[in-house]
Write a protein that holds these residues in place. Structure first.
Motif, short mmCIF file in Angstrom:
data_model
loop_
_atom_site.label_atom_id
_atom_site.label_comp_id
_atom_site.label_asym_id
_atom_site.label_seq_id
_atom_site.Cartn_x
_atom_site.Cartn_y
_atom_site.Cartn_z
N SER A 163 0.81 -1.21 0.00
CA SER A 163 0.00 0.00 0.00
C SER A 163 0.85 1.27 0.00
O SER A 163 0.40 2.32 -0.43
N LEU A 181 -5.03 -0.44 -7.32
CA LEU A 181 -5.29 -0.35 -5.87
C LEU A 181 -5.95 -1.61 -5.34
O LEU A 181 -5.75 -1.98 -4.18
N GLN A 184 -3.35 -4.10 -4.07
CA GLN A 184 -2.48 -3.74 -2.96
C GLN A 184 -2.97 -4.31 -1.66
O GLN A 184 -4.16 -4.37 -1.39
#
Length: 185
Positions: A163, A181, A184
């Motif tokens: 992240s 995203l 992550q």
């Protein structure tokens, strides 16, 4: 490729050394260091260098692979090999892009020639080098089926899943797309 100049490709002094004795000599020069290296040859490279060695052409000789066999017997203080010739798909196939049965057969072909080319002792490696570091989780079952226990993965495959992955455009740093995203952790 039929237009490739084999002499130009294989007669370069660095290449002749790299395909015969330089890896062993490099590892040997690491005195006072408990370290080693992994080396990978595709099946095509084994065939090319082997045929040049058998014909004593362009600086190669019939014992071109003996230095690798010797260095494979060297171990670290922890008993690990100082030179490990790592499994690769024999035909340099991009593992995630081919059918799993084809990948399995390609790995098995390499495992079949491993002992005769690199020597049977110490035991055959349990590592896999995916050509061009092309890795996907979909190849893990095939690697397991072939008795392989570890693989190289490009650092960006791992770091992009964090992240806090840092990506600053215009810095000349990471040469990749922004991470998804959803991937992550």
């Amino acid at each position: 490729h039929p237009e490739n100049d084999v002499t130009e490709i294989f007669s370069v002094a660095d290449r002749v050394a790299a395909y015969q004795d330089r890896p062993k000599n490099s590892i040997s020069s690491m005195t006072g260091v408990d370290a080693g290296a992994q080396v990978t040859f595709s099946g095509g490279l084994i065939r090319n260098v082997g045929s040049l060695g058998a014909a004593n052409q362009l600086g190669y000789n019939s014992s071109w692979n003996s230095h690798f066999q010797t260095a494979r017997n060297w171990t670290t203080s922890g008993g690990k090999p100082r030179m490990e010739v790592t499994i690769i798909s024999y035909h340099h196939s991009f593992a995630p892009l081919i059918d799993s049965e084809v990948l399995k057969k390609d790995i098995q072909i390499y495992q079949h020639v491993y002992g005769p080319v690199w020597g049977n002792t110490p035991a055959q490696t349990k590592g896999f080098f995916p050509p061009e570091i092309a890795f996907s989780q979909c190849i893990i079952p095939v690697l397991r089926d072939c008795g392989l226990e570890w693989t190289f993965i490009a650092s960006t495959h791992l770091s992009r899943a964090c992240s806090n992955f840092t990506l600053t455009y215009g810095t000349g740093g990471e040469n990749c797309n922004p991470p998804n995203l959803a991937d992550q952790l």
